[in-house]
Design an enzyme around this catalytic site. Structure first.
Site, mmCIF file in Angstrom:
data_model
loop_
_atom_site.group_PDB
_atom_site.id
_atom_site.type_symbol
_atom_site.label_atom_id
_atom_site.label_comp_id
_atom_site.label_asym_id
_atom_site.label_seq_id
_atom_site.Cartn_x
_atom_site.Cartn_y
_atom_site.Cartn_z
ATOM 1 N N TYR A 142 -1.552 -0.952 1.274
ATOM 2 C CA TYR A 142 -2.396 -1.446 2.153
ATOM 3 C C TYR A 142 -4.034 -1.600 1.405
ATOM 4 O O TYR A 142 -4.297 -0.313 1.648
ATOM 5 C CB TYR A 142 -2.540 -1.600 3.312
ATOM 6 C CG TYR A 142 -3.414 -2.373 4.578
ATOM 7 C CD1 TYR A 142 -3.222 -3.264 4.432
ATOM 8 C CD2 TYR A 142 -4.255 -1.624 5.186
ATOM 9 C CE1 TYR A 142 -3.651 -4.270 5.376
ATOM 10 C CE2 TYR A 142 -5.341 -2.118 6.025
ATOM 11 C CZ TYR A 142 -5.086 -3.506 6.284
ATOM 12 O OH TYR A 142 -5.355 -4.470 7.028
ATOM 13 N N ASP A 234 -7.922 4.621 -3.833
ATOM 14 C CA ASP A 234 -7.862 3.485 -2.180
ATOM 15 C C ASP A 234 -8.032 4.819 -0.898
ATOM 16 O O ASP A 234 -6.899 5.041 -1.000
ATOM 17 C CB ASP A 234 -7.692 3.129 -1.931
ATOM 18 C CG ASP A 234 -8.020 2.200 -0.174
ATOM 19 O OD1 ASP A 234 -8.327 2.607 0.071
ATOM 20 O OD2 ASP A 234 -7.411 0.851 0.227
ATOM 21 N N LYS A 263 -13.021 4.918 7.046
ATOM 22 C CA LYS A 263 -12.763 6.206 8.416
ATOM 23 C C LYS A 263 -13.389 7.590 8.435
ATOM 24 O O LYS A 263 -14.037 7.458 9.262
ATOM 25 C CB LYS A 263 -10.770 6.236 7.917
ATOM 26 C CG LYS A 263 -10.034 5.583 7.754
ATOM 27 C CD LYS A 263 -8.619 5.204 8.205
ATOM 28 C CE LYS A 263 -8.006 4.019 8.509
ATOM 29 N NZ LYS A 263 -7.143 3.057 8.095
HETATM 30 C C1 LIG Z 1 -7.573 1.860 6.764
HETATM 31 C C2 LIG Z 1 -7.289 0.899 5.581
HETATM 32 C C3 LIG Z 1 -7.784 0.457 4.867
HETATM 33 C C4 LIG Z 1 -9.210 -0.581 5.643
HETATM 34 O O1 LIG Z 1 -9.526 0.198 6.155
HETATM 35 P P1 LIG Z 1 -10.575 -1.015 7.594
HETATM 36 O O2 LIG Z 1 -11.747 -0.160 7.728
HETATM 37 O O3 LIG Z 1 -9.378 -1.190 8.699
HETATM 38 O O4 LIG Z 1 -10.879 -2.341 7.120
HETATM 39 C C5 LIG Z 1 -7.976 0.099 3.885
HETATM 40 N N1 LIG Z 1 -7.432 0.806 2.627
HETATM 41 C C6 LIG Z 1 -6.613 1.172 3.264
HETATM 42 C C7 LIG Z 1 -5.909 2.611 2.512
HETATM 43 C C8 LIG Z 1 -6.261 2.189 4.797
HETATM 44 O O5 LIG Z 1 -5.434 2.968 5.416
#
Ligand SMILES: *Cc1c(COP(=O)(O)O)cnc(C)c1O
Length: 448
Positions: A142, A234, A263
């Site tokens: 994701y 990521d 985050k």
């Molecule tokens: C939460 C998340 C995102 C997206 O971040 P947002 O601040 O919700 O746009 C992208 N990559 C990973 C791995 C995530 O956990």
């Protein structure tokens, strides 16, 4: 538990907010509880019900709902003195310096406003830097709500996974199964000189929690280097959580070219960041030509909260505390599973944990002693190796409805707030205590 106020609020919300929520995962059944306030490791809803919280904002809240005093003071002072300007401030330099000091791959950082914005910018950067278009991603990985990664399919063809995305976006994206070296080797053999980047979470953190098999991340590093493609980790979810301040890349000893953050790095405020070697990150405007910009980027309140959050973690036993309690939770849940649901798998590392309701994972009694009680590590010698989840598809094959419709609901009624579906990770915060862990294990025992 009564939920009359939440029900009434949801009724109103449904008229003016699509699905009644501002992020899809919050639309729990039959209706979400509306939160009135946080209190340490707990949240209190509109009907006055109190829950022990393991959602923790889906990842940012390393300290729970009462941040340490320096964080609180910084937030209040920066919020009341601006709050933002459209000109640079010292605190964004401080945070960028902090990230460069601690994260192995990072020399420079560009701050943005969400994890999504970070991965969008990282993909554009990789394409601009290499002059190539194709991006390899992991099935079940994701990267936020972005056009290039909202795809489904496999190495032989991808389609957008949402209406509204032209299929021409998906043409440039190649999804492969996580943990499958042969699959990605075949992709590089065919498309090696067209691939701008491999974009992956070092641990899949939004689809169960899937740990890499030994050597997989190293293989990605070699393949990308051999073909002149970038490796993008990521670390929006793992950053400043797995491996502490060095992030998952430090823990695994694999150094990507570019890292995306979000985050935790914003201390509870909207944030994203793209970090990496200076030669690459400097391709962003204004030092380079790859356009990148944002009204709220480097917002002083966010920068101050993030800087104080991480500085506090550098000086206190934060990671030790959250990792120890989460390990106790994972081991305790493993013990309960052994008696009550031997087919299921405990996953997670550091302060992340989840139970995947895997099918067909039961092994004979004598063999239980060899499973990874503190969370699946993909050990080939483990008697559950054949059934523990190794890809996003393996997690999707689990008893997802049982989690969402029965287990989650009953844990909620017992006052434990877990993430609403089988896929999202759960988090232990600095506010959680030993007693909270014991209470949680008791609830797992009664509910599973
Ligand atoms: C939460 C998340 C995102 C997206 O971040 P947002 O601040 O919700 O746009 C992208 N990559 C990973 C791995 C995530 O956990």
């Amino acid at each position: 538990m009564r939920h009359d106020e939440s029900r009434a609020l949801y009724d109103r919300a449904l008229s003016v907010i699509p699905g009644g929520v501002n992020s899809s995962v919050r639309a729990t059944r039959p209706y979400p509880f509306f939160i009135e306030r946080g209190d340490g490791a707990h949240v209190v809803d509109a009907d006055g019900n109190r829950y022990l919280d393991y959602v923790m904002g889906y990842g940012p809240l390393l300290y729970g709902h009462d941040p340490p005093e320096p964080v609180r003071a910084a937030i209040q002072s920066y919020a009341s003195e601006g709050p933002m300007y459209g000109a640079p401030t010292e605190i964004e330099v401080e945070l960028a310096e902090f990230v460069a000091r601690h994260v192995p791959s990072v020399e420079m950082t560009r701050f943005v406003n969400s994890g999504t914005e970070a991965t969008v910018s990282a993909v554009r950067l990789a394409r601009g830097y290499t002059g190539r278009d194709k991006i390899v991603v992991m099935q079940g990985g994701y990267h936020g709500a972005q056009e290039s990664t909202l795809v489904e399919g496999g190495p032989d063809g991808a389609e957008p996974s949402s209406p509204g995305i032209p299929s021409s976006f998906a043409e440039h994206t190649i999804p492969v199964p996580f943990n499958d070296s042969e699959a990605i080797e075949a992709v590089f053999a065919e498309h090696g000189d067209e691939i701008a980047a491999v974009l992956t979470e070092p641990i899949l953190g939004n689809t169960g929690i899937v740990h890499p098999v030994d050597g997989y991340l190293e293989r990605l590093r070699e393949l990308t280097a051999d073909h002149g493609a970038l490796l993008i980790f990521d670390e929006v979810i793992t950053g400043f959580r797995v491996g502490g301040l060095q992030c998952a890349q430090g823990k695994f000893g694999v150094t990507p070219d570019v890292t995306t953050f979000g985050k935790i790095v914003g201390g509870g405020f909207p944030v994203g960041a793209i970090g990496g070697r200076a030669a690459i990150i400097e391709q962003f405007t204004p030092s380079g030509d790859v356009f990148q910009s944002g009204t709220f980027s480097g917002h002083p309140v966010t920068m101050a909260a993030g800087y104080e959050y991480l500085s506090y973690a550098a000086e206190n036993d934060v990671y030790e505390h959250v990792n120890r309690l989460a390990e106790r939770l994972r081991e305790g849940i493993s013990d309960i599973l052994e008696d009550q649901a031997p087919g299921y798998t405990v996953v997670g590392t550091d302060s992340m944990f989840k139970t995947v309701f895997t099918r067909g994972g039961a092994v004979g009694d004598a063999e239980h002693s060899d499973v990874c009680a503190a969370g699946c590590r993909q050990r080939e010698s483990c008697s559950k190796y054949d059934t523990c989840p190794k890809t996003g598809a393996d997690v999707a094959d689990a008893e997802t409805d049982r989690w969402e419709r029965i287990f989650w609901q009953e844990m909620k009624e017992r006052g434990i707030f877990l993430t609403a579906n089988q896929f999202e990770s759960q988090f232990v915060s600095y506010a959680h205590t030993e007693e909270d862990v014991e209470e949680t294990l008791e609830a797992y025992k009664e509910t599973l």
